[in-house]
Design a protein around this motif. Structure first.
Motif: not given
Length: 336
Positions: A106-111, A115-120
């Protein structure tokens, strides 16, 4: 016994940045059997992942036949988890109890954070490398005995627009390893892919006997085994930069038209130096002329030298202190 299908990038840097997510899976599901699909270039980095059952180098074929080949290889297994960072049809068309796909943040962030956000996962797991004994033996053969702590540099990239001028790399290396430099007396390892070797040639010629020529002589796993021995890495925005950072080496990445907030070297030992020319201006030049040159000229040698020396001081990686300092593992704060 559970089975996990992990589909990651064909690009070296993105594949390295996905390894933190993969490391999490190996710990969260220690008895799982992993199948990893990635590009042929980064494939060696995954050969020693714990629980690896199959490694599938996904060489691109015409008419997207590589995806058909992957589907044929995977459709006969019922997967407990498919984690697809390519957001491909394969991840949707194989049998699976759970599927996770790459999604635009939803916002620019480091890769790594993306990636980590995909699994929370919070905090995001750091990228890591599973360097095996075969790669370390290869490094033994490539790094001269008695070389001691050395400076490593990556003077090339997959796009000429991201390459800092070779003569500046050479002067920087001589400055850092010359009398009074932060790594006085050290050798300089020069790394580049085989097709990029000639672009690294001016640096090798300028360094003379001080150079350790690793250009075109390593796959990514062997490069990692060499780089983990370095006192410092300085290089362009490239996959080698991410390998160095993941190996725990103090890493200075140089950025012009690239995106350091997304692709800077991850971790407390990573730093970036950006061009004094605004990124928007550089991207406008590229839009007007895709073959534009001089996009990295706004990075002065003095700035890079100061950032490198400060990083070495902060991490205690001088020639005198190097042997007593364990490896860990961004002019901006660390990217974590």
């Amino acid at each position: 016994m559970s089975r996990i299908l992990f589909i990651t990038s064909n690009r070296l840097g993105d594949a390295v940045l996905s390894t933190g997510l993969l490391d999490h899976l190996t710990h969260a599901y220690p008895d799982a059997r992993l199948t990893i699909a990635c590009g042929p270039l980064p494939a060696p980095l995954f050969r020693s992942v714990p629980g690896l059952e199959r490694l599938i180098p996904l060489a691109k074929r015409s008419y997207a036949r590589h995806w058909l080949r992957l589907w044929l290889d995977c459709v006969g297994t019922r997967w407990d988890l498919v984690l697809d960072l390519r957001n491909s049809a394969v991840g949707r068309l194989v049998p699976a109890r759970r599927r996770v796909f790459h999604a635009k943040p939803p916002r620019p962030m480091h890769k790594v954070e993306e990636n980590a956000a995909l699994l929370g996962l919070s905090p995001p797991p750091d990228p890591r490398l599973w360097i095996d004994d075969a790669a370390r033996r290869q490094a033994d053969a490539l790094i001269p005995a008695g070389a001691g702590p050395f400076l490593a540099i990556g003077p090339t990239a997959n796009w000429l627009g991201k390459e800092w001028p070779a003569d500046r790399f050479a002067r920087l290396a001589l400055r850092l390893t010359g009398q009074g430099g932060a790594l006085a007396g050290a050798r300089v390892a020069v790394l580049a892919a085989g097709p990029e070797r000639e672009r690294a040639r001016p640096v090798l010629d300028a360094l003379g006997d001080r150079a350790i020529d690793l250009t075109g002589r390593t796959d990514p796993m062997a490069a990692a085994a060499c780089l983990e021995r370095a006192a410092l890495y300085v290089g362009n925005d490239s996959g080698l930069m991410h390998i160095a950072a993941a190996a725990g080496v103090p890493t200075v990445g140089l950025f012009g038209p690239g995106y350091p907030a997304i692709y800077g070297p991850w971790g407390p030992r990573g730093r970036v130096v950006v061009s004094e020319v605004p990124q928007a201006d550089l991207l406008a030049r590229v839009a007007a002329d895709p073959n534009a040159r001089g996009l990295m000229d706004g990075i002065a040698e003095d700035r890079v030298a100061k950032v490198a020396a400060k990083l070495l001081a902060e991490t205690h990686r001088t020639c005198d202190q190097f042997a007593a300092t364990p490896a860990g593992a961004a002019e901006v704060p660390p990217l974590r």
